[in-house]
Design a protein around this motif. Structure first.
Motif, PDB file in Angstrom:
ATOM      1  N   LYS A   1       4.229   9.162   4.085  1.00  0.00           N
ATOM      2  CA  LYS A   1       5.122   8.693   3.022  1.00  0.00           C
ATOM      3  C   LYS A   1       4.297   7.989   1.948  1.00  0.00           C
ATOM      4  O   LYS A   1       3.248   7.404   2.217  1.00  0.00           O
ATOM      5  CB  LYS A   1       6.127   7.691   3.577  1.00  0.00           C
ATOM      6  N   LEU A   2       4.836   8.010   0.737  1.00  0.00           N
ATOM      7  CA  LEU A   2       4.166   7.323  -0.376  1.00  0.00           C
ATOM      8  C   LEU A   2       4.032   5.839  -0.073  1.00  0.00           C
ATOM      9  O   LEU A   2       2.983   5.237  -0.327  1.00  0.00           O
ATOM     10  CB  LEU A   2       4.946   7.539  -1.676  1.00  0.00           C
ATOM     11  N   GLY A   3       5.073   5.233   0.476  1.00  0.00           N
ATOM     12  CA  GLY A   3       5.035   3.814   0.810  1.00  0.00           C
ATOM     13  C   GLY A   3       3.920   3.488   1.796  1.00  0.00           C
ATOM     14  O   GLY A   3       3.260   2.449   1.681  1.00  0.00           O
ATOM     15  N   GLU A   4       3.690   4.371   2.744  1.00  0.00           N
ATOM     16  CA  GLU A   4       2.614   4.160   3.713  1.00  0.00           C
ATOM     17  C   GLU A   4       1.252   4.225   3.028  1.00  0.00           C
ATOM     18  O   GLU A   4       0.341   3.463   3.361  1.00  0.00           O
ATOM     19  CB  GLU A   4       2.704   5.206   4.835  1.00  0.00           C
ATOM     20  N   ARG A   5       1.114   5.147   2.071  1.00  0.00           N
ATOM     21  CA  ARG A   5      -0.147   5.238   1.307  1.00  0.00           C
ATOM     22  C   ARG A   5      -0.373   3.981   0.481  1.00  0.00           C
ATOM     23  O   ARG A   5      -1.483   3.472   0.401  1.00  0.00           O
ATOM     24  CB  ARG A   5      -0.107   6.474   0.410  1.00  0.00           C
ATOM     25  N   ILE A   6       0.687   3.493  -0.124  1.00  0.00           N
ATOM     26  CA  ILE A   6       0.585   2.248  -0.902  1.00  0.00           C
ATOM     27  C   ILE A   6       0.158   1.105   0.021  1.00  0.00           C
ATOM     28  O   ILE A   6      -0.728   0.325  -0.318  1.00  0.00           O
ATOM     29  CB  ILE A   6       1.917   1.924  -1.616  1.00  0.00           C
ATOM     30  N   LYS A   7       0.785   1.026   1.188  1.00  0.00           N
ATOM     31  CA  LYS A   7       0.456  -0.030   2.145  1.00  0.00           C
ATOM     32  C   LYS A   7      -1.005   0.060   2.568  1.00  0.00           C
ATOM     33  O   LYS A   7      -1.705  -0.968   2.654  1.00  0.00           O
ATOM     34  CB  LYS A   7       1.366   0.058   3.374  1.00  0.00           C
TER      35      LYS A   7
ATOM     36  N   GLU B   1      -6.409  -2.326   2.164  1.00  0.00           N
ATOM     37  CA  GLU B   1      -7.834  -2.187   1.844  1.00  0.00           C
ATOM     38  C   GLU B   1      -8.261  -3.224   0.810  1.00  0.00           C
ATOM     39  O   GLU B   1      -9.370  -3.754   0.884  1.00  0.00           O
ATOM     40  CB  GLU B   1      -8.122  -0.792   1.270  1.00  0.00           C
ATOM     41  N   LYS B   2      -7.400  -3.477  -0.155  1.00  0.00           N
ATOM     42  CA  LYS B   2      -7.727  -4.404  -1.248  1.00  0.00           C
ATOM     43  C   LYS B   2      -7.716  -5.860  -0.787  1.00  0.00           C
ATOM     44  O   LYS B   2      -8.313  -6.716  -1.416  1.00  0.00           O
ATOM     45  CB  LYS B   2      -6.752  -4.236  -2.420  1.00  0.00           C
ATOM     46  N   GLY B   3      -6.987  -6.156   0.275  1.00  0.00           N
ATOM     47  CA  GLY B   3      -6.953  -7.520   0.807  1.00  0.00           C
ATOM     48  C   GLY B   3      -6.230  -8.516  -0.085  1.00  0.00           C
ATOM     49  O   GLY B   3      -6.548  -9.697  -0.100  1.00  0.00           O
ATOM     50  N   ILE B   4      -5.244  -8.032  -0.813  1.00  0.00           N
ATOM     51  CA  ILE B   4      -4.461  -8.908  -1.701  1.00  0.00           C
ATOM     52  C   ILE B   4      -3.367  -9.583  -0.879  1.00  0.00           C
ATOM     53  O   ILE B   4      -2.813  -8.994   0.052  1.00  0.00           O
ATOM     54  CB  ILE B   4      -3.803  -8.074  -2.830  1.00  0.00           C
ATOM     55  N   LYS B   5      -3.049 -10.828  -1.226  1.00  0.00           N
ATOM     56  CA  LYS B   5      -1.934 -11.513  -0.566  1.00  0.00           C
ATOM     57  C   LYS B   5      -0.631 -10.855  -0.996  1.00  0.00           C
ATOM     58  O   LYS B   5      -0.463 -10.461  -2.153  1.00  0.00           O
ATOM     59  CB  LYS B   5      -1.899 -12.993  -0.955  1.00  0.00           C
ATOM     60  N   ILE B   6       0.293 -10.751  -0.086  1.00  0.00           N
ATOM     61  CA  ILE B   6       1.565 -10.067  -0.353  1.00  0.00           C
ATOM     62  C   ILE B   6       2.341 -10.738  -1.485  1.00  0.00           C
ATOM     63  O   ILE B   6       2.929 -10.066  -2.325  1.00  0.00           O
ATOM     64  CB  ILE B   6       2.425  -9.942   0.935  1.00  0.00           C
ATOM     65  N   THR B   7       2.312 -12.076  -1.547  1.00  0.00           N
ATOM     66  CA  THR B   7       3.051 -12.769  -2.619  1.00  0.00           C
ATOM     67  C   THR B   7       2.393 -12.521  -3.975  1.00  0.00           C
ATOM     68  O   THR B   7       3.092 -12.369  -4.977  1.00  0.00           O
ATOM     69  CB  THR B   7       3.145 -14.280  -2.343  1.00  0.00           C
ATOM     70  N   ASP B   8       1.047 -12.475  -4.003  1.00  0.00           N
ATOM     71  CA  ASP B   8       0.353 -12.187  -5.258  1.00  0.00           C
ATOM     72  C   ASP B   8       0.678 -10.771  -5.733  1.00  0.00           C
ATOM     73  O   ASP B   8       0.928 -10.534  -6.908  1.00  0.00           O
ATOM     74  CB  ASP B   8      -1.161 -12.342  -5.087  1.00  0.00           C
ATOM     75  N   PHE B   9       0.659  -9.838  -4.788  1.00  0.00           N
ATOM     76  CA  PHE B   9       0.975  -8.446  -5.117  1.00  0.00           C
ATOM     77  C   PHE B   9       2.404  -8.337  -5.651  1.00  0.00           C
ATOM     78  O   PHE B   9       2.653  -7.686  -6.664  1.00  0.00           O
ATOM     79  CB  PHE B   9       0.783  -7.567  -3.869  1.00  0.00           C
ATOM     80  N   ALA B  10       3.314  -8.998  -4.983  1.00  0.00           N
ATOM     81  CA  ALA B  10       4.720  -8.976  -5.415  1.00  0.00           C
ATOM     82  C   ALA B  10       4.848  -9.521  -6.835  1.00  0.00           C
ATOM     83  O   ALA B  10       5.533  -8.928  -7.678  1.00  0.00           O
ATOM     84  CB  ALA B  10       5.584  -9.782  -4.445  1.00  0.00           C
ATOM     85  N   ASP B  11       4.176 -10.640  -7.119  1.00  0.00           N
ATOM     86  CA  ASP B  11       4.226 -11.220  -8.461  1.00  0.00           C
ATOM     87  C   ASP B  11       3.669 -10.247  -9.504  1.00  0.00           C
ATOM     88  O   ASP B  11       4.235 -10.091 -10.586  1.00  0.00           O
ATOM     89  CB  ASP B  11       3.422 -12.524  -8.518  1.00  0.00           C
TER      90      ASP B  11
END
Length: 149
Positions: A2-8, A13-23
């Motif tokens: 799924k596209l969502g799985e690829r995004i995940k 890999e990038k190691g970004i915090k989920i809240t930062d990514f959401a923002d």
């Protein structure tokens, strides 16, 4: 996959915090988890995610045998988008500049109105003073004329 799985996978890999990514993509944490489960996404959201993660998720939608045409069109779209963003930034700067001019003109108008009011009050005061002097002189002349009679 799924596209969502690829995004995940790229997100992890990038190691970004989920809240930062959401923002950065303009949503909340809970929605990011939902995105990871989706099979497809709105193109605007997918574009934001591609920018933030530095990954071309649109590549998964290319049709075999049309790769060159699609890449060419995407290049044009990206270039057009970049030009439009530049134009938008220029327009925003011009709007801010014009707002400052309007603000300065309004201040100038208020100063001119204040100056006019002050000059009007001064003129009225001078006229009143001159009328009082005129009455005083006339009264003095009348008393001199009475004294000569």
């Amino acid at each position: 996959m799924k596209l969502g799985e690829r995004i995940k996978a790229i997100f992890e890999e990038k190691g970004i915090k989920i809240t930062d990514f959401a923002d950065q993509i303009g949503t909340v944490r809970q929605n990011v988890y939902r995105i990871f489960e989706r099979e497809s996404l709105d193109t605007d959201l997918l574009y934001k995610i591609s920018e933030v993660l530095g990954h071309d998720f649109f590549a998964y939608y290319k049709i075999p045998g049309m790769a060159n045409a699609i890449e060419f069109n995407e290049d044009i779209s990206i270039n057009e988008l970049a030009l439009l963003k530049d134009e938008l930034e220029s327009a925003k700067k011009e709007i801010e500049y014009l707002k400052k001019i309007v603000s300065m003109r309004e201040e100038e108008k208020q100063l001119m109105e204040s100056k006019y009011k002050t000059q009007q009050e001064l003129s009225e005061t001078i006229i009143k003073h001159l009328r009082e002097k005129e009455k005083s002189y006339l009264s003095h002349i009348q008393s001199l004329n009475k004294g000569q009679k």
